[in-house]
Design a protein around this motif. Structure first.
Motif, PDB file in Angstrom:
ATOM      1  N   UNK A  54       0.849  -1.180   0.000  1.00  0.00           N
ATOM      2  CA  UNK A  54       0.000   0.000   0.000  1.00  0.00           C
ATOM      3  C   UNK A  54       0.892   1.239   0.000  1.00  0.00           C
ATOM      4  N   UNK A  55       0.527   2.201  -0.794  1.00  0.00           N
ATOM      5  CA  UNK A  55       1.294   3.449  -0.859  1.00  0.00           C
ATOM      6  C   UNK A  55       0.757   4.402   0.213  1.00  0.00           C
ATOM      7  N   UNK A  56       1.576   4.660   1.225  1.00  0.00           N
ATOM      8  CA  UNK A  56       1.201   5.550   2.321  1.00  0.00           C
ATOM      9  C   UNK A  56       1.585   6.989   1.995  1.00  0.00           C
ATOM     10  N   UNK A  57       0.826   7.920   2.546  1.00  0.00           N
ATOM     11  CA  UNK A  57       1.242   9.325   2.494  1.00  0.00           C
ATOM     12  C   UNK A  57       2.370   9.477   3.507  1.00  0.00           C
ATOM     13  N   UNK A  58       3.477  10.100   3.083  1.00  0.00           N
ATOM     14  CA  UNK A  58       4.642  10.260   3.959  1.00  0.00           C
ATOM     15  C   UNK A  58       5.152  11.687   3.876  1.00  0.00           C
TER      16      UNK A  58
END
Length: 139
Positions: free
Chosen positions: A1-5
């Motif tokens: 999953x691509x997380x907001x960072x």
């Protein structure tokens, strides 16, 4: 999953992964207390799955969140700092087969995997003095 960072540049070998509480909060309250570390460390402030600007996806469990963070940092050894529910997640990153090299956590209580936001209490460390760091965000 691509997380907001949200990330602050610094030496890659001095990375600090800061994990917010919740499970329905975001990283924003951690920036101010940790800003003094900017420059001397690479700081990573992810929004956990289903929190802040990161997408929601089932399952919303601590194990799924740990898997997301392992995907984010890869095989890099990082220091991990977790607050409240984030401390629970941070503990799960520790161990011989995990990536946490040093671990600090502020866990209010040990929670079952099904715990909701009403089961945790927010822990915010005292603010630190210093100028604002230069951050960039990605999603």
């Amino acid at each position: 999953m691509r997380l907001h960072v949200r990330e602050c540049d610094g030496p890659a070998d001095r990375t600090l992964l800061a994990i917010h509480g919740g499970p329905d909060w975001d990283h924003s309250y951690l920036v101010e207390p940790l800003r003094e570390l900017a420059g001397g460390r690479r700081l990573l402030f992810p929004d956990l799955r289903g929190c802040g600007r990161s997408p929601a996806a089932d399952p919303l469990t601590p194990d799924a969140m740990v898997a997301d963070l392992i995907e984010l940092i890869g095989s890099s050894a990082v220091d991990v700092l977790g607050f409240s529910y984030g401390g629970l997640i941070a503990q799960r990153l520790a161990g011989p087969d995990r990536t946490a090299q040093r671990l600090a956590g502020a866990v209010v209580t040990r929670l079952p995997q099904t715990a909701g936001a009403g089961d945790v209490h927010r822990h915010i460390p005292a603010g630190l003095a210093g100028g604002p760091p230069s951050f960039r965000s990605s999603s």
